[in-house]
Motif scaffolding. Structure first.
Motif, mmCIF file in Angstrom:
data_model
loop_
_atom_site.group_PDB
_atom_site.id
_atom_site.type_symbol
_atom_site.label_atom_id
_atom_site.label_comp_id
_atom_site.label_asym_id
_atom_site.label_seq_id
_atom_site.Cartn_x
_atom_site.Cartn_y
_atom_site.Cartn_z
ATOM 1 N N CYS A 255 1.011 -1.154 0.075
ATOM 2 C CA CYS A 255 -0.226 -0.164 0.046
ATOM 3 C C CYS A 255 1.225 1.378 0.291
ATOM 4 O O CYS A 255 0.093 2.106 -0.412
ATOM 5 C CB CYS A 255 -1.174 0.157 1.016
ATOM 6 S SG CYS A 255 -2.291 -0.643 0.926
ATOM 7 N N ALA A 274 -7.994 -2.819 -1.608
ATOM 8 C CA ALA A 274 -7.652 -3.851 -0.385
ATOM 9 C C ALA A 274 -7.763 -4.535 0.281
ATOM 10 O O ALA A 274 -9.365 -4.959 0.664
ATOM 11 C CB ALA A 274 -7.638 -2.569 0.950
ATOM 12 N N HIS A 276 -6.479 -6.769 2.525
ATOM 13 C CA HIS A 276 -6.621 -6.813 3.922
ATOM 14 C C HIS A 276 -6.142 -5.878 5.216
ATOM 15 O O HIS A 276 -5.069 -5.345 4.309
ATOM 16 C CB HIS A 276 -6.379 -8.226 4.630
ATOM 17 C CG HIS A 276 -4.803 -8.391 4.450
ATOM 18 N ND1 HIS A 276 -3.617 -8.361 5.646
ATOM 19 C CD2 HIS A 276 -3.370 -8.004 3.242
ATOM 20 C CE1 HIS A 276 -2.234 -7.993 5.741
ATOM 21 N NE2 HIS A 276 -2.416 -8.244 3.983
ATOM 22 N N GLN A 277 -6.211 -5.744 6.003
ATOM 23 C CA GLN A 277 -5.710 -4.478 7.246
ATOM 24 C C GLN A 277 -4.579 -5.685 7.773
ATOM 25 O O GLN A 277 -5.060 -6.199 8.745
ATOM 26 C CB GLN A 277 -6.578 -4.138 8.295
ATOM 27 C CG GLN A 277 -5.417 -3.336 9.301
ATOM 28 C CD GLN A 277 -6.943 -2.721 9.885
ATOM 29 O OE1 GLN A 277 -8.346 -2.277 9.626
ATOM 30 N NE2 GLN A 277 -6.448 -2.239 11.618
ATOM 31 N N LEU A 287 -4.552 3.173 5.337
ATOM 32 C CA LEU A 287 -5.770 2.209 4.347
ATOM 33 C C LEU A 287 -7.014 3.101 4.370
ATOM 34 O O LEU A 287 -7.784 3.678 3.163
ATOM 35 C CB LEU A 287 -6.699 1.094 4.698
ATOM 36 C CG LEU A 287 -5.853 -0.094 4.738
ATOM 37 C CD1 LEU A 287 -6.392 -1.365 4.957
ATOM 38 C CD2 LEU A 287 -5.710 -0.888 2.831
ATOM 39 N N PRO A 294 -10.849 -2.903 4.261
ATOM 40 C CA PRO A 294 -9.835 -4.271 3.712
ATOM 41 C C PRO A 294 -11.280 -4.815 3.270
ATOM 42 O O PRO A 294 -12.099 -4.941 4.972
ATOM 43 C CB PRO A 294 -9.089 -4.166 5.007
ATOM 44 C CG PRO A 294 -9.728 -3.318 6.145
ATOM 45 C CD PRO A 294 -10.298 -2.433 5.246
ATOM 46 N N SER A 297 -9.444 -8.747 7.746
ATOM 47 C CA SER A 297 -8.176 -8.551 9.033
ATOM 48 C C SER A 297 -7.907 -9.419 9.688
ATOM 49 O O SER A 297 -9.292 -9.616 11.044
ATOM 50 C CB SER A 297 -9.203 -7.520 10.075
ATOM 51 O OG SER A 297 -8.593 -6.921 10.699
#
Length: 336
Positions: A255, A274, A276-277, A287, A294, A297
Motif C-alpha cells: 500500500c 485492499a 486486508h488490514q 488504508l 479492507p 482483517s
C-alpha cells in the motif's frame, strides 16, 4: 497494449492517460445486482466488489479465470542501521524458497489457481542507505518500475503484487511519513519483530530520512526512500491500471507503493481494492488515507502478497453470487 517506458515522464504520462472503468458495464452490473434473488444490499460489501470488478472487466457477469500473483524482492542499504530483526541474507534465501514452492504465498497462490512469478531485483546491489542520500538514482528507479511494468501478464484478470526485502517496512514507513506527515512513530511498526529498542531506532531512522529528503512528488519519494521491490510493485500496479486489470492490494508495504501512485494521480488506484488490514503499525491509517476498506482483517504481517492472495477467494465468492445467482424473474420468485 502497454507503452514502452524509456523515461520517468513516460511512466507519469501513461498513468495520467490510463482509461477508466467501463461506465456501461458498471450500470449493467448494478442493474443485474438489483434483480438477484436477495434483499437489496443483503450481500453487503460482496455486492460492491462484484460491481467494481465487472466495471473494470467490461461485463455484467464477470468471472475470475486468470489471476496473477507477482512477488518482487530487493535489498535495502538502510539495514546497515540495524532496523530489522533479520539479516539481509534472508531476502536471497526466501527468494529460493519462493522458487521452490515452499512459502506461504505459494500455497495461497495455488489455492487461488493463480499464476505466480518471482522477480529478484539486483539483490547483490542493495539500495543506498537513505539516511545518507537517495535510495536510488533515477536510472535505478526507472529500471525497477519497468521490471514491475513488464511483469504483468496482459491476459490476467486480477493482479496481486507482493514483496520480500529485509528492511522494507522501514522504507514503507518513511514513504508514508513523507507523503502524509504526522509523527514518524505513526507509521513505524515492528516489522519482522524488533524489540522496543529496535522500534525506537527504526522510528529515529525514519525521522532522519524524511528530514533529509522532505515531502516530494510521489516518484521522488519512491526514489529517495523506497526500494527496488517497492518501485517494482508500483510499476506493476500502474501497468494493471493501463490494462484495466483489477488489483487486490496487500499489506503495508504494498500500500505504500500504491500511495506513491495516488500522489501522482487522484484516480491511479480506482482499479484497486485492499485485500486486508495487516498488523503492521501504520497500515490502518494508510488504508484510511487511500480510502480503501479492507476485505479481511486477520492480524497478518507476513507480506509476500499473502493477505491479498487469500482475498482472491473473497472476490471469487462475490462474483459467484453476482454472476451465478438467479434473478427474481428466472427463479419465479416474487420480488415484492
Amino acid at each position: 497494449m502497454l507503452p514502452d517506458l524509456t523515461t520517468l515522464s513516460d511512466f507519469r504520462n501513461a498513468l495520467a492517460q490510463a482509461p477508466g472503468a467501463d461506465a456501461d458495464a458498471r450500470a449493467a452490473c448494478e442493474d443485474r445486482n438489483g434483480q438477484l434473488t436477495k434483499p437489496p444490499g443483503a450481500l453487503g460489501q460482496l455486492e460492491e466488489i462484484a460491481i467494481w470488478y465487472g466495471s473494470w472487466r467490461g461485463t455484467a457477469r464477470p468471472e475470475v479465470r486468470a489471476p496473477q500473483v507477482i512477488v518482487f524482492a530487493g535489498n535495502h542499504g538502510v539495514t546497515a542501521r540495524g532496523v530489522s530483526a533479520f539479516p539481509a541474507e534472508v531476502t536471497v534465501q526466501m527468494v529460493a524458497n519462493f522458487k521452490a514452492g515452499g512459502a506461504a504465498i505459494n500455497q495461497l497462490a495455488q489455492l487461488a489457481d493463480a499464476r505466480m512469478d518471482v522477480h529478484a531485483l539486483e539483490l547483490d546491489r542493495p539500495t543506498a542507505d537513505f539516511t545518507q542520500g537517495p535510495a536510488m538514482s533515477e536510472e535505478d528507479l526507472l529500471a525497477a518500475l519497468r521490471t514491475g511494468w513488464n511483469a504483468v501478464d496482459p491476459a490476467s484478470d486480477v493482479l496481486v503484487v507482493g514483496e520480500m526485502g529485509i528492511g522494507n517496512t522501514t522504507s514503507a514507513a518513511a514513504i508514508c511519513h513523507a507523503l502524509y506527515g504526522g509523527e514518524p512513530g505513526d507509521w513505524t511498526g515492528r516489522g519482522t519483530g524488533v524489540d522496543d529498542e529496535g522500534l525506537a531506532l527504526k522510528t529515529a531512522v525514519v525521522a532522519e530520512a524524511v528530514a533529509l529528503h522532505g515531502s516530494r512528488d510521489g516518484l521522488e519519494v519512491l526514489r529517495c526512500l523506497g526500494g527496488r521491490e517497492i518501485a517494482a510493485m508500483a510499476g506493476a500496479i500502474a501497468a494493471a491500471r493501463v490494462l484495466r486489470i483489477p488489483v487486490i492490494l496487500d499489506g503495508f508495504i504494498c500500500c505504500a507503493a500504491a500511495a506513491s501512485l495516488a500522489r501522482l494521480h487522484d484516480q491511479a488506484l480506482d482499479h484497486a481494492v485492499a485485500g486486508h488490514q495487516s498488523a503492521e503499525g501504520g497500515h490502518q491509517a494508510l488504508l484510511a488515507r487511500l480510502g480503501k476498506a479492507p476485505l479481511l482483517s486477520l492480524g497478518l504481517r507476513l507480506g509476500e502478497g499473502s493477505g491479498a492472495a487469500l482475498a482472491i477467494q473473497v472476490l471469487k465468492g462475490a462474483l459467484a453470487c453476482h454472476s451465478g445467482m438467479a434473478t427474481f424473474a428466472e427463479a419465479g420468485v416474487s420480488d415484492g
